[in-house]
Design a protein around this motif. Structure first.
Motif, PDB file in Angstrom:
ATOM      1  N   ILE A 144      -9.867  19.131   4.995  1.00  0.00           N
ATOM      2  CA  ILE A 144      -9.941  17.804   5.613  1.00  0.00           C
ATOM      3  C   ILE A 144     -10.803  16.865   4.774  1.00  0.00           C
ATOM      4  O   ILE A 144     -10.492  15.674   4.614  1.00  0.00           O
ATOM      5  CB  ILE A 144     -10.493  17.938   7.044  1.00  0.00           C
ATOM      6  N   LYS A 145     -11.854  17.395   4.221  1.00  0.00           N
ATOM      7  CA  LYS A 145     -12.700  16.571   3.356  1.00  0.00           C
ATOM      8  C   LYS A 145     -11.932  16.101   2.132  1.00  0.00           C
ATOM      9  O   LYS A 145     -12.031  14.931   1.734  1.00  0.00           O
ATOM     10  CB  LYS A 145     -13.925  17.379   2.940  1.00  0.00           C
ATOM     11  N   ASN A 146     -11.147  16.985   1.556  1.00  0.00           N
ATOM     12  CA  ASN A 146     -10.342  16.593   0.392  1.00  0.00           C
ATOM     13  C   ASN A 146      -9.295  15.549   0.771  1.00  0.00           C
ATOM     14  O   ASN A 146      -9.037  14.610   0.008  1.00  0.00           O
ATOM     15  CB  ASN A 146      -9.662  17.827  -0.207  1.00  0.00           C
ATOM     16  N   GLU A 147      -8.678  15.714   1.949  1.00  0.00           N
ATOM     17  CA  GLU A 147      -7.703  14.716   2.390  1.00  0.00           C
ATOM     18  C   GLU A 147      -8.357  13.361   2.611  1.00  0.00           C
ATOM     19  O   GLU A 147      -7.785  12.320   2.258  1.00  0.00           O
ATOM     20  CB  GLU A 147      -7.028  15.200   3.675  1.00  0.00           C
ATOM     21  N   ALA A 148      -9.567  13.372   3.214  1.00  0.00           N
ATOM     22  CA  ALA A 148     -10.275  12.103   3.419  1.00  0.00           C
ATOM     23  C   ALA A 148     -10.630  11.443   2.087  1.00  0.00           C
ATOM     24  O   ALA A 148     -10.495  10.223   1.915  1.00  0.00           O
ATOM     25  CB  ALA A 148     -11.539  12.351   4.239  1.00  0.00           C
ATOM     26  N   GLU A 149     -11.072  12.247   1.148  1.00  0.00           N
ATOM     27  CA  GLU A 149     -11.385  11.693  -0.172  1.00  0.00           C
ATOM     28  C   GLU A 149     -10.133  11.147  -0.857  1.00  0.00           C
ATOM     29  O   GLU A 149     -10.176  10.099  -1.511  1.00  0.00           O
ATOM     30  CB  GLU A 149     -12.048  12.767  -1.043  1.00  0.00           C
ATOM     31  N   ALA A 190      -9.361   7.874   0.826  1.00  0.00           N
ATOM     32  CA  ALA A 190     -10.297   6.839   0.367  1.00  0.00           C
ATOM     33  C   ALA A 190      -9.979   6.416  -1.064  1.00  0.00           C
ATOM     34  O   ALA A 190     -10.014   5.218  -1.398  1.00  0.00           O
ATOM     35  CB  ALA A 190     -11.734   7.346   0.465  1.00  0.00           C
ATOM     36  N   ASN A 191      -9.655   7.386  -1.893  1.00  0.00           N
ATOM     37  CA  ASN A 191      -9.310   7.046  -3.276  1.00  0.00           C
ATOM     38  C   ASN A 191      -8.019   6.239  -3.367  1.00  0.00           C
ATOM     39  O   ASN A 191      -7.812   5.508  -4.340  1.00  0.00           O
ATOM     40  CB  ASN A 191      -9.168   8.329  -4.100  1.00  0.00           C
ATOM     41  N   ASP A 192      -7.156   6.372  -2.346  1.00  0.00           N
ATOM     42  CA  ASP A 192      -5.928   5.580  -2.342  1.00  0.00           C
ATOM     43  C   ASP A 192      -6.163   4.182  -1.773  1.00  0.00           C
ATOM     44  O   ASP A 192      -5.598   3.201  -2.271  1.00  0.00           O
ATOM     45  CB  ASP A 192      -4.861   6.306  -1.521  1.00  0.00           C
ATOM     46  N   ARG A 193      -6.988   4.080  -0.723  1.00  0.00           N
ATOM     47  CA  ARG A 193      -7.183   2.783  -0.073  1.00  0.00           C
ATOM     48  C   ARG A 193      -8.148   1.892  -0.837  1.00  0.00           C
ATOM     49  O   ARG A 193      -7.943   0.674  -0.909  1.00  0.00           O
ATOM     50  CB  ARG A 193      -7.709   3.005   1.349  1.00  0.00           C
ATOM     51  N   LEU A 194      -9.188   2.459  -1.369  1.00  0.00           N
ATOM     52  CA  LEU A 194     -10.183   1.630  -2.046  1.00  0.00           C
ATOM     53  C   LEU A 194      -9.606   0.867  -3.239  1.00  0.00           C
ATOM     54  O   LEU A 194      -9.855  -0.345  -3.381  1.00  0.00           O
ATOM     55  CB  LEU A 194     -11.367   2.495  -2.478  1.00  0.00           C
ATOM     56  N   PRO A 195      -8.824   1.496  -4.107  1.00  0.00           N
ATOM     57  CA  PRO A 195      -8.228   0.704  -5.194  1.00  0.00           C
ATOM     58  C   PRO A 195      -7.307  -0.405  -4.689  1.00  0.00           C
ATOM     59  O   PRO A 195      -7.279  -1.508  -5.253  1.00  0.00           O
ATOM     60  CB  PRO A 195      -7.457   1.745  -6.015  1.00  0.00           C
ATOM     61  N   ARG A 196      -6.564  -0.103  -3.614  1.00  0.00           N
ATOM     62  CA  ARG A 196      -5.709  -1.160  -3.073  1.00  0.00           C
ATOM     63  C   ARG A 196      -6.531  -2.317  -2.527  1.00  0.00           C
ATOM     64  O   ARG A 196      -6.196  -3.489  -2.738  1.00  0.00           O
ATOM     65  CB  ARG A 196      -4.828  -0.584  -1.963  1.00  0.00           C
TER      66      ARG A 196
END
Length: 381
Positions: A246-251, A254-260
């Motif tokens: 779950i931590k990896n999925e959250a990361e 986040a890595n997908d949303r933050l750049p957008r």
């Protein structure tokens, strides 16, 4: 010949140099007896009579026999060492030298002896035991150690049993490593670290003992809790794995949303910057155009007023449908205007036409802002 054999001069104890007796009952001459015995064995000295009961060994045959025996004895010193082996020569039990692969020769036994040691063969030792961890838990560990001989001399002479020494050193090294680690670390991501640490400790101790062995690989085959508590540990490990997943999925999210979000923010900043530059440029252009119009208006007010009127009407009427009616013909015929069809033919635009004039210009020229089409028609009449 027998001592009691009949005949003259048959008694070996009573024969003198001349063949006579020393005395009837006197003791034999030992010097003469030894001399005769030496003559029989070495082929030298007086030969016994040809009519005797036996003949001596010829000196030539004895020499050949001794030479053959010596050659065979020397031939036993040759030996062969294979490519993957090394030969260790011992002289009277002590180390003398180490020979390379190929033919070799050493002084035959009992002077020298050779021991052949395989230095390329990979040997293996397995160790499985229950150990105590740093956090006072019990864990079952299965370990595999692969090693080979690095020094044939040390392997033969430093310790009594190098292989047994390695097994004992392996037990000591793995227990020390596990005793300094926590159980969660051993059961999860610490397997490789445990194996590397064990390999380093084991090699250091083998070097200190001068066993002539080098550790090539240490593999931690299995590390698990005792059977009585394996189910509880399995649940704990599964929960920990779910947490990590779950931590990896959250990361990843986040890595997908933050750049957008950063891209959208950067795009809005660029659009705002472009809009600001556009408004400023348009304002500057309007101000420049107004200044030019003021100068022209002051020179010819009526001409400038008519020009502005015509430009405004061209802008307004260019985007609308137009119907021309001749009201001066004097005809009283009723006109039919298909307004629905006319409205359908009006081109649709995304933005309404801007009929406004600069405020300063409207105040000075007397033209209203915005321009009213009804008033425009009245002026045209």
């Amino acid at each position: 010949m027998a001592w009691n054999e009949p005949g003259p001069n048959r008694d070996p104890w009573n024969q003198g140099p001349g063949g006579g007796k020393r005395g009837g009952d006197g003791p034999p001459d030992l010097d003469e007896l030894l001399r005769r015995l030496k003559a029989r064995l070495g082929g030298k000295g007086p030969r016994p009579p040809s009519g005797g009961g036996g003949a001596g060994l010829p000196a030539g045959l004895l020499g050949v026999a001794i030479a053959v025996i010596a050659a065979l004895w020397l031939f036993t010193g040759f030996y062969v060492v294979d490519e993957q082996e090394r030969g260790v020569v011992m002289r009277f039990g002590a180390y003398s030298r180490t020979t390379v692969p190929g033919w070799g020769w050493h002084a035959p036994w009992p002077v020298e002896k050779v021991e052949v040691v395989n230095v390329t063969q990979v040997r293996q030792v397995n160790d499985r035991a229950t150990m105590l961890t740093k956090d006072e838990n019990i864990v079952d560990v299965e370990l595999t150690v692969q090693y080979r001989v690095s020094s044939a001399e040390q392997y033969l002479f430093s310790v009594d049993d190098p292989d047994m020494t390695l097994r004992q050193a392996t037990k000591s090294a793995v227990r020390e490593t596990v005793g300094r680690s926590e159980m969660d670390f051993i059961l999860t991501e610490g397997r490789e670290a445990i194996a590397d640490r064990t390999k380093q400790l084991l090699q250091d101790r083998l070097d200190a003992y001068k066993c002539g062995l080098i550790v090539t690989e240490v593999n931690l085959q299995q590390a698990q809790p005792p059977e009585a508590v394996q189910s509880a540990f399995a649940d704990a490990i599964k929960a920990r794995e779910d947490q990590q997943r779950i931590k990896n999925e959250a990361e990843a999210y986040a890595n997908d949303r933050l750049p957008r979000a950063r891209g959208a923010a950067a795009r809005q900043l660029e659009e705002a910057q472009a809009y600001r530059d556009q408004v400023i440029a348009r304002a500057e252009g309007d101000a420049s155009r107004f200044s030019q119009l003021v100068a022209e208006y002051r020179k010819a007010p009526k001409v400038t007023r008519d020009r502005l009127y015509l430009d405004t009407m061209s802008t307004v009427l260019s985007g609308s449908s137009k119907v021309l009616v001749d009201t001066k013909s004097g005809s009283n015929q009723m006109l039919y205007l298909p307004l629905e069809q006319l409205m359908k033919s009006v081109p649709k635009t995304d933005e309404a036409p801007d009929y406004s004039m600069p405020q300063g210009m409207a105040g000075r020229s007397g033209i209203s802002t915005p321009v009213d089409p009804a008033r425009t028609r009245e002026r045209g009449r």
